[in-house]
Design an enzyme around this catalytic site. Structure first.
Site, short mmCIF file in Angstrom:
data_model
loop_
_atom_site.label_atom_id
_atom_site.label_comp_id
_atom_site.label_asym_id
_atom_site.label_seq_id
_atom_site.Cartn_x
_atom_site.Cartn_y
_atom_site.Cartn_z
CB ALA A 25 -0.92 -0.01 1.21
CB ALA A 28 3.18 0.48 3.69
NE ARG A 50 -4.55 -7.15 -4.76
CZ ARG A 50 -5.30 -6.25 -5.39
NH1 ARG A 50 -6.56 -6.52 -5.65
NH2 ARG A 50 -4.81 -5.09 -5.77
CE1 TYR A 71 -1.92 -9.13 0.78
CE2 TYR A 71 -4.28 -9.47 1.07
CZ TYR A 71 -3.22 -8.77 0.51
OH TYR A 71 -3.49 -7.71 -0.33
CG HIS A 92 -9.08 -2.46 7.57
ND1 HIS A 92 -9.22 -1.12 7.87
CD2 HIS A 92 -8.21 -2.51 6.53
CE1 HIS A 92 -8.48 -0.40 7.05
NE2 HIS A 92 -7.86 -1.22 6.22
CE LYS A 110 -7.92 6.63 8.04
NZ LYS A 110 -8.70 6.78 6.81
CG ASP A 190 -10.34 8.25 3.37
OD1 ASP A 190 -9.57 7.27 3.50
OD2 ASP A 190 -9.94 9.38 3.02
#
Length: 343
Positions: A25, A28, A50, A71, A92, A110, A190
């Site tokens: 991401a 990160a 992935r 993952y 999440h 979050k 968001d």
């Protein structure tokens, strides 16, 4: 190498916490990779994506030793102590639960789950495994948050009457995951910082009095505002937007019976912040420095994982925050978000 005296592990000679990242991401590097390089107590040792090609590309770009093409492979690695989860919102809860059950501590972006029901499931697994789950409300660990609390607790602006928090910015890319219903998108999801900050400032839990929104596509809010009433009697308002006439607004305001505190950019204060207090006697402005919110958050995560402290943005708090978010969606006539597996 951390600056001299900045390591937390010297006294007890702890080994550094080894962190794996689920998902290549964009957030990160800012959230975990760069902060980990500033202290001796944490290191990013692996990333999963992935596809193995994507994982290897990301690992090479950020000098991460190991990469995985799934993952699940990363979670099976016994040389990893903790997992950072920057996946889309709808993933999440599921991957937090899997990580906890694999014996890993979790720092999850979050919001911690797609809705309050899923957040409660995460909290139950936390209780059952005894593992740490920390929701990444990094703003909460910056010195600005402590300063806001200090001012409110001092009584300088008197008894609290109203709290308002706004987070509005333009997100123009139509393909962004934050616009996608299957991935639990929407402006409120968001910009859930606003709910978290309002609860922090009011030091109380709210009831949603009313809410209204503007949408973009099916069930996706591009603008949302809600009126709140806290248990303490304080009134509140949150306003969020990813596309509206309010292009940029990052602000918190607390009104008391003796004065007012306004805070510019409480979400990412290291970029720029300004705190102003106005009373009948005086008006002043402050700018709060210190560690970046992400570095401060990682330091707290390390200490919590070692059992030295409890963090405020834990699994139980995530449930309370998601309960407010779900209630806002319902008041606005939209359904709460759902996990990806429910689609």
């Amino acid at each position: 190498m951390a600056p001299q005296g900045d390591s937390m592990n010297e006294a007890k000679n702890y080994p550094p916490i080894r962190i794996g990242i689920l998902g290549a991401a964009k957030i990160a590097p800012q959230a975990v990779i760069h902060p980990a390089r500033q202290i001796d107590d944490a290191e990013v040792v692996a990333v999963a994506a992935r596809s193995i090609e994507r994982a290897q590309e990301f690992a090479g770009l950020h000098d991460i030793p190991r990469s995985f093409g799934s993952y699940a492979e990363l979670l099976a690695d016994q040389d990893i102590d903790a997992i950072y989860i920057p996946l889309p919102n709808a993933l999440h809860g599921d991957w937090t639960i899997r990580s906890l059950q694999a014996g890993k501590a979790v720092l999850c972006e979050k919001p911690a789950a797609a809705n309050a029901q899923e957040a409660a499931q995460v909290a139950k697994v936390v209780e059952g495994t005894g593992q740490l789950m920390m929701e990444a409300y990094h703003w909460r660990y910056h010195a600005l948050a402590a300063r806001m609390r200090e001012i409110l607790d001092s009584g300088e602006i008197g008894k609290l009457r109203r709290v308002s928090v706004s987070m509005c910015f333009p997100l123009l890319s139509p393909g962004d995951i934050r616009w996608q219903w299957p991935l639990a998108g929407g402006a409120l999801m968001d910009c859930c910082y606003t709910v978290n900050i309002a609860r922090f400032l009011a030091r109380s839990e709210p009831t949603v009095v009313s809410a209204s929104c503007k949408t973009r596509g099916v069930n996706i809010d591009r603008y949302m505002q809600a009126e709140l009433r806290f248990e303490s009697g304080v009134s509140g308002r949150i306003e969020v937007s990813m596309f509206s006439s309010k292009l940029l607004k990052l602000k918190a305001c607390v009104m008391g019976n003796k004065g007012e505190m306004q805070v510019l950019n409480p979400v990412l204060p290291q970029m720029y912040n300004r705190l102003s207090v106005r009373t009948a006697q005086a008006k002043r402005r402050e700018k709060i420095g210190g560690d970046s919110s992400y570095l401060a958050q990682l330091k707290m995560f390390v200490r919590a994982q070692r059992g030295e402290i409890a963090v405020p943005s834990d699994a139980a708090d995530a449930v309370r925050n998601m309960q407010v978010i779900d209630a806002i969606y319902r008041k606005a006539g939209l359904p709460p978000r759902v996990p990806f597996s429910s689609h």
